[in-house]
Design a protein around this motif. Structure first.
Motif, short mmCIF file in Angstrom:
data_model
loop_
_atom_site.label_atom_id
_atom_site.label_comp_id
_atom_site.label_asym_id
_atom_site.label_seq_id
_atom_site.Cartn_x
_atom_site.Cartn_y
_atom_site.Cartn_z
N LYS A 102 91.75 72.24 12.67
CA LYS A 102 91.78 73.59 13.25
C LYS A 102 91.99 73.57 14.75
O LYS A 102 92.74 74.39 15.29
CB LYS A 102 90.52 74.37 12.89
N SER A 103 91.34 72.64 15.46
CA SER A 103 91.50 72.57 16.92
C SER A 103 92.90 72.09 17.28
O SER A 103 93.50 72.55 18.26
CB SER A 103 90.44 71.66 17.54
N THR A 104 93.44 71.16 16.48
CA THR A 104 94.81 70.71 16.69
C THR A 104 95.77 71.87 16.54
O THR A 104 96.70 72.05 17.35
CB THR A 104 95.16 69.59 15.69
N LEU A 105 95.57 72.68 15.50
CA LEU A 105 96.43 73.83 15.27
C LEU A 105 96.28 74.86 16.38
O LEU A 105 97.27 75.47 16.82
CB LEU A 105 96.12 74.46 13.92
N ALA A 106 95.05 75.06 16.86
CA ALA A 106 94.83 75.99 17.96
C ALA A 106 95.65 75.60 19.18
O ALA A 106 96.30 76.43 19.83
CB ALA A 106 93.34 76.05 18.32
N LEU A 107 95.64 74.30 19.50
CA LEU A 107 96.41 73.82 20.65
C LEU A 107 97.91 73.91 20.40
O LEU A 107 98.68 74.16 21.32
CB LEU A 107 96.00 72.39 20.98
N GLN A 108 98.32 73.72 19.15
CA GLN A 108 99.75 73.83 18.82
C GLN A 108 100.22 75.28 18.97
O GLN A 108 101.31 75.53 19.48
CB GLN A 108 99.99 73.35 17.39
N VAL A 109 99.38 76.23 18.53
CA VAL A 109 99.74 77.64 18.68
C VAL A 109 99.89 77.99 20.17
O VAL A 109 100.83 78.68 20.57
CB VAL A 109 98.70 78.55 18.00
#
Length: 209
Positions: free
Chosen positions: A5-12
């Motif tokens: 989830k944190s990886t995706l947050a940074l990707q967004v």
């Protein structure tokens, strides 16, 4: 946990900023114990640390007053928000056209909804389960986060205990080692049974699935 989830947050955030949009990253209780969003794959970005008393409307509007654009918000560890803060995010979306992307866990170690998550589920325009498959030690889908203290699964205690895999810091004046606290993803069956996998210590643990 371990779902990215944190990886995706940074990707967004990366994708939004590439289009010339200006965002604000928020977090609380990050595993780094610092004002940043970090992921287990090594990505990190500075963020604004908020707490239960932070007025998110005032936070964003103060940036506008300083001449800073805020086109979107990235909120990591969103389960720790209060219901009132979730309503503030909804107001930013509806009244000020700020896009809000909230990333967090659904339930706590007791399998109960976090208050912030419950309110998010009630008012969010879109709810998506992150697609990275997380597995229990038995190979079944991992659905629940178990809190493990000194090798034992616990079912009571404070709702929020930030931990990863490191022992709890010990105050300088106290030389007694603190308990080792971490979280482990389990399927529903093994969470109910309290089984942490082959070789796990403690009563009621099985050596084989």
């Amino acid at each position: 946990m371990d779902c990215g989830k944190s990886t995706l947050a940074l990707q967004v955030d990366h994708n939004q900023s590439r289009q010339g949009r200006s965002g604000l990253l928020l977090t609380q209780g990050d595993r780094s114990v610092r004002p940043q969003i970090t992921s287990r794959v090594g990505l990190a970005h500075d963020a604004v640390e908020v707490d239960d008393h932070t007025d998110l409307l005032l936070l964003v509007r103060s940036r506008w007053a300083d001449g800073t654009r805020v086109d979107y918000l990235i909120v990591d560890e969103a389960q720790f928000l209060t219901p009132a803060q979730v309503d503030q995010l909804a107001e930013l979306v509806d009244a000020s056209h700020v896009d809000v992307y909230a990333f967090g866990l659904t339930t706590d170690f007791r399998t109960r909804l976090f208050p912030g998550t419950q309110r998010l589920l009630e008012v969010a325009d879109d709810v998506q389960r992150i697609q990275v498959e997380v597995l229990c030690w038995c190979g079944a889908p991992g659905l629940l986060n178990a809190r493990v203290v000194d090798g034992q699964l616990v079912r009571q205690g404070a709702t929020v205990v930030v931990a990863d895999t490191a022992p709890t810091p010990v105050p300088e004046a106290d030389h007694t080692p603190g308990p080792e606290v971490h979280y482990q993803v389990l399927c529903r069956r093994h969470h109910v049974l309290g089984q942490l996998g082959p070789g796990a210590a403690g009563p009621g643990q099985l050596e084989l699935p």
